[in-house]
Design an enzyme around this catalytic site. Structure first.
Site, short mmCIF file in Angstrom:
data_model
loop_
_atom_site.label_atom_id
_atom_site.label_comp_id
_atom_site.label_asym_id
_atom_site.label_seq_id
_atom_site.Cartn_x
_atom_site.Cartn_y
_atom_site.Cartn_z
N HIS A 198 -29.46 -3.15 -3.74
CA HIS A 198 -30.07 -3.10 -3.11
C HIS A 198 -29.14 -2.49 -1.69
CE1 HIS A 198 -32.07 -6.67 -3.99
NE2 HIS A 198 -31.14 -7.41 -4.08
N HIS A 209 -27.36 -4.63 -10.19
CA HIS A 209 -28.83 -5.42 -9.12
C HIS A 209 -28.23 -5.24 -7.94
CE1 HIS A 209 -31.64 -8.43 -8.40
NE2 HIS A 209 -31.21 -8.99 -7.50
N GLU A 210 -26.73 -5.56 -7.70
CA GLU A 210 -26.48 -5.83 -5.87
C GLU A 210 -26.37 -4.29 -5.66
OE1 GLU A 210 -26.95 -8.48 -4.21
OE2 GLU A 210 -27.12 -9.45 -6.40
ZN LIG Z 1 -31.76 -9.31 -5.57
#
Ligand SMILES: [Zn+2]
Length: 488
Positions: free
Chosen positions: A315, A311-312
């Site tokens: 980003h 997830h990170e």
């Molecule tokens: Zn997030």
């Protein structure tokens, strides 16, 4: 970011405070810029842009001045508004100090041990397989919050008033419009999310029915929501294994993408393990435009942390591609799209794990955690968004937002979402005070973007996983485009 590595370090903390003050002062000193730009007629500005190619990258920002003109005040008024920054954060900081540090906590017996019911211990106990324990901690945890209902009510009321004040001062029709128009998001988009989720609560109730069946309980309770549905399955991976899984799952995005992720793993972009004093949770920070993004993790080997890591990285890759492709002026992407790349990666990881794991229980556990993701991100965040809208509208109509009123409103919405009256899931009375524990309500209409981003990433990932080459190309273009917009 160093202050997050050890929150006890007073010197780093002082630097953070100092730079925050610099930002506020900068905001005050630069507050004359927008009114001066707005004083230039729009046609003249368009002519300037047409004549000077170097202005092209600032086009969107410059045109936004006119889009926002009716909400821009005189120079003197802007200076006053900028100064309100010194006082408008008080509700939020009071909430943070009280709920994180000073709020008295009750004790509960967890696995034969007397423990303080901190948010962390509560969250652990409510996901226990022991139903009695779940019900007991749910009762004492929320009963304790009810003791401070009035105090929490004043804090949240204070924050809502700040939002309503800002909206009125800047000639917006509503606090909602004031929060989302700067990003050019129409109020209808927000309302249609809430409406569509409401129209499809039946799907959510199917999930709850499934949970009930898997738990083998006669009546599902709100305190059962976090209970494990598949017994004895615990997926664990060390950090090296996690990296391998992630790299493999990202294959559909192509060689270039994977190479950068591999580079991030091997070049200390990530602060991996928990250490004394380190900030909890995880985040990615892509602010260092000409360096590279950074990730803070607290990796201990649980499968959900593999998911958090990818997830990170989503980003990080969004920031990386945008920073690499765009000039500084258009590199930053809007929050509205910020959670697309991150949840996109989670879909890819989940898809790969479904194919990789052969054990039925493990696959079931993953499927359930995917459904839990729909619950947590799509339905729960929209539920929050609906509550946020309701309390701001109530404040705008002059309804005093006391703790009791907030509990009533939150309870009504929660019971609707969980099908309480239809017998789908019983929401215990004191759970209605849950609003008091949610920091996101101090974030000014932020959470709806989790839901819209989630829907977008599900749709985009489905196409990429289908092997649609064009979809993959468009996706990479999307994460490379930052805040750049062709038309206005
Ligand atoms: Zn997030």
């Amino acid at each position: 970011m160093k202050s997050d590595v050890d929150l006890r370090d007073a010197e780093n903390m002082a630097r953070v405070k100092e730079i925050r003050q610099v930002f506020i002062e900068y905001g005050q000193k630069a507050s004359f810029v927008t009114p001066e730009l707005a004083a230039i007629p729009e046609t003249t500005m368009k002519q300037f842009i047409a004549e000077e190619p170097k202005l092209e990258i600032y086009k969107m920002g410059l045109m936004d001045v006119y889009r926002m003109k009716m909400h821009t005040l005189s120079e003197l008024e802007e200076a006053v508004m900028a100064k309100t920054g010194m006082i408008t954060g008080t509700a939020n900081s009071t909430f943070s100090v009280f709920s994180n540090a000073e709020m008295p906590r009750v004790k509960a017996s967890i696995d034969g041990e007397e423990k303080e019911l901190t948010p962390a211990n509560f969250s652990m106990a409510r996901s226990s397989a022991n139903r009695e324990l779940r019900q007991e901690v749910t009762k004492s945890y929320w009963d304790n919050y009810l003791n401070y209902e009035g105090t929490f009510g004043e804090m949240l009321n204070g924050q809502v008033k700040v939002n309503v004040f800002r909206a009125k001062a800047r000639n917006y029709d509503s606090a909602l419009e004031a929060a989302i128009k700067p990003n050019n998001i129409p109020v209808e988009a927000y309302k249609s999310l809430v409406k569509n989720i409401n129209d499809n609560l039946g799907t959510f109730h199917r999930y709850l029915e499934l949970k009930k069946r898997m738990l083998g309980v006669e009546q599902l309770m709100y305190s059962d929501i976090y209970a494990p549905t598949v017994k004895g399955v615990e997926l664990k991976y060390n950090y090296e294994e996690a990296q391998e899984l992630i790299l493999k799952s990202l294959k559909p995005l192509g060689k270039d993408y994977i190479e950068v992720v591999d580079h991030a793993f091997n070049n200390r972009w990530i602060d991996v393990y928990p250490t004394a004093g380190k900030r909890s949770g995880a985040y990615s920070n892509g602010g260092a435009y000409d360096v590279h993004p950074y990730i803070l993790m607290n990796y201990t080997g649980q499968y959900n942390e593999v998911s958090t890591l990818t997830h990170e990285l989503g980003h990080t890759m969004h920031s990386y591609y945008s920073n690499k492709t765009q000039p500084f002026a258009t590199a930053d992407y809007a929050t509205f799209v910020a959670e697309v790349a991150s949840t996109f990666n989670e879909v890819l990881l989940n898809d790969m794990m479904q194919k990789k794991l052969k054990d039925d229980d493990m696959r079931l556990s993953l499927l359930m955690s995917m459904l839990d993701g729909f619950k947590g991100t799509l339905f729960r965040q929209t539920q929050f968004a609906e509550f946020e809208l309701a309390i701001h509208e109530a404040a705008e109509k002059g309804t005093p937002l006391t703790g009791k009123v907030l509990t009533q409103m939150y309870g009504d919405i929660t019971r609707k979402y969980y099908g309480h009256d239809k017998g789908v899931c019983t929401v215990e009375d004191n759970v209605a005070v849950e609003w008091a524990a949610i920091p996101h309500f101090y974030m000014n209409f932020y959470v709806y973007q989790y839901s819209t981003s989630f829907v977008a990433s599900q749709a985009l990932a489905a196409k990429v996983l289908d092997g649609d080459k064009e979809a993959k190309k468009r996706y990479i273009e999307f994460i490379s485009s930052g805040g750049f917009r062709l038309s206005n």
